[in-house]
Structures are given as C-alpha cells and as structure tokens.
Motif scaffolding. Sequence first.
Motif, PDB file in Angstrom:
ATOM      1  N   UNK A  30      -2.894   3.843  -3.524  1.00 52.30           N
ATOM      2  CA  UNK A  30      -2.605   2.132  -3.893  1.00 52.30           C
ATOM      3  C   UNK A  30      -1.966   1.666  -3.934  1.00 52.30           C
ATOM      4  N   UNK A  31      -3.221   0.531  -3.990  1.00 52.34           N
ATOM      5  CA  UNK A  31      -2.761  -1.268  -3.666  1.00 52.34           C
ATOM      6  C   UNK A  31      -2.465  -2.185  -4.780  1.00 52.34           C
ATOM      7  N   UNK A  32      -0.482  -2.349  -5.189  1.00 57.05           N
ATOM      8  CA  UNK A  32       0.141  -3.464  -5.685  1.00 57.05           C
ATOM      9  C   UNK A  32       0.263  -1.922  -6.662  1.00 57.05           C
ATOM     10  N   UNK A  33       0.580  -0.782  -6.366  1.00 56.95           N
ATOM     11  CA  UNK A  33       0.129  -0.163  -8.474  1.00 56.95           C
ATOM     12  C   UNK A  33      -2.172   0.410  -8.618  1.00 56.95           C
ATOM     13  N   UNK A  34      -1.942  -0.691  -8.226  1.00 57.73           N
ATOM     14  CA  UNK A  34      -2.995   0.076  -8.909  1.00 57.73           C
ATOM     15  C   UNK A  34      -4.233   0.815  -7.752  1.00 57.73           C
ATOM     16  N   UNK A  35      -4.889   2.715  -8.462  1.00 60.97           N
ATOM     17  CA  UNK A  35      -4.654   3.130  -7.607  1.00 60.97           C
ATOM     18  C   UNK A  35      -6.568   2.656  -6.835  1.00 60.97           C
ATOM     19  N   UNK A  36      -6.690   3.247  -5.659  1.00 66.86           N
ATOM     20  CA  UNK A  36      -8.168   3.122  -5.101  1.00 66.86           C
ATOM     21  C   UNK A  36      -8.747   4.818  -4.715  1.00 66.86           C
ATOM     22  N   UNK A  37      -9.902   4.340  -5.514  1.00 72.69           N
ATOM     23  CA  UNK A  37     -10.700   6.331  -5.396  1.00 72.69           C
ATOM     24  C   UNK A  37     -11.156   6.618  -4.121  1.00 72.69           C
ATOM     25  N   UNK A  38     -10.619   7.982  -4.164  1.00 70.69           N
ATOM     26  CA  UNK A  38     -10.341   8.173  -2.776  1.00 70.69           C
ATOM     27  C   UNK A  38     -11.918   8.251  -1.957  1.00 70.69           C
TER      28      UNK A  38
ATOM     29  N   UNK B 289       0.548  -1.638  -0.085  1.00 69.26           N
ATOM     30  CA  UNK B 289      -0.049   0.171  -0.178  1.00 69.26           C
ATOM     31  C   UNK B 289       0.649   1.130  -0.350  1.00 69.26           C
ATOM     32  N   UNK B 290       0.921   2.036  -0.527  1.00 68.02           N
ATOM     33  CA  UNK B 290       1.500   3.449  -0.901  1.00 68.02           C
ATOM     34  C   UNK B 290       0.896   4.749  -0.856  1.00 68.02           C
ATOM     35  N   UNK B 291       0.323   5.552   0.100  1.00 70.56           N
ATOM     36  CA  UNK B 291      -0.116   7.144   0.622  1.00 70.56           C
ATOM     37  C   UNK B 291       0.254   7.830   0.265  1.00 70.56           C
ATOM     38  N   UNK B 292       0.064   8.448  -0.859  1.00 70.76           N
ATOM     39  CA  UNK B 292       0.780   9.914  -1.149  1.00 70.76           C
ATOM     40  C   UNK B 292      -0.197  11.254  -1.190  1.00 70.76           C
ATOM     41  N   UNK B 293      -0.609  11.318   0.172  1.00 64.38           N
ATOM     42  CA  UNK B 293      -1.844  12.853   0.534  1.00 64.38           C
ATOM     43  C   UNK B 293      -2.896  11.613   0.860  1.00 64.38           C
ATOM     44  N   UNK B 294      -3.941  12.133  -0.291  1.00 63.22           N
ATOM     45  CA  UNK B 294      -5.147  11.820  -0.676  1.00 63.22           C
ATOM     46  C   UNK B 294      -5.212   9.716  -1.316  1.00 63.22           C
ATOM     47  N   UNK B 295      -3.864  10.014  -2.657  1.00 60.26           N
ATOM     48  CA  UNK B 295      -3.943   9.299  -3.516  1.00 60.26           C
ATOM     49  C   UNK B 295      -3.501   7.804  -2.570  1.00 60.26           C
TER      50      UNK B 295
END
Length: 101
Positions: free
Chosen positions: A9-17, A1-7
């Motif tokens: 992603x999980x395994x490179x796929x964006x998770x819509x806010x 899981x990568x979080x940058x501010x409100x962005x």
Amino acid sequence: VVAEGRNVSVNGAAVPEGRPYLHKGLGVSWPGDWVAVASSLGVRVAWDGHLAVTVTAEPELRGGTWGLCGTYTDDPSDDFLRPDGDIAAFAAAFGNAWKVP
C-alpha cells in the motif's frame, strides 16, 4: 509505502499485486517474485516478500547518501557510519544506531 508479503500500500491505498503504480515520483513494480519501489530521487528498494532486500542508488548519488544505505563512497572505512558521526564496530551496532521508535 508498506509491504507485507505481496500486499503493498502507498499512503494507505492498496496497490494491486502485479499492477504497476506511479504517482508523484514514486513507482511500484513487480519484477518476478519481487516487489520494487523506486523514487525519482534515484533510490530503488526491492524485496522478495520474505527476507531478501536490495537497495540501489543512481551513480549521481555517489558520496551523497547516509544512513542504512551507507555513504556510497566505495571506502570500506566509513561503511558503518552511525548518525552521531562515529563508526560502529559491528553490523548489528550500526543497524541498531539507525533504529527509530
């Protein structure tokens, strides 16, 4: 899981806010202004998108954790246990001992 501010992603796929995500024991939710990631292992990490982070563990994990989450024993004498098994004298030394390249 990568979080940058409100962005997020999980395994490179964006998770819509604002949209909950659940896949293979990993969940992402959006409580208020925070983003929270929970695993089926019983650990939850929440982040305000800026500086504040909270980590919680289920009671079943008591005494079974290690690392930056600590040993979860309610014994302050082992709070700063480093990976080599020694106790760090200061919080900064403890955190630095767990850095990865």
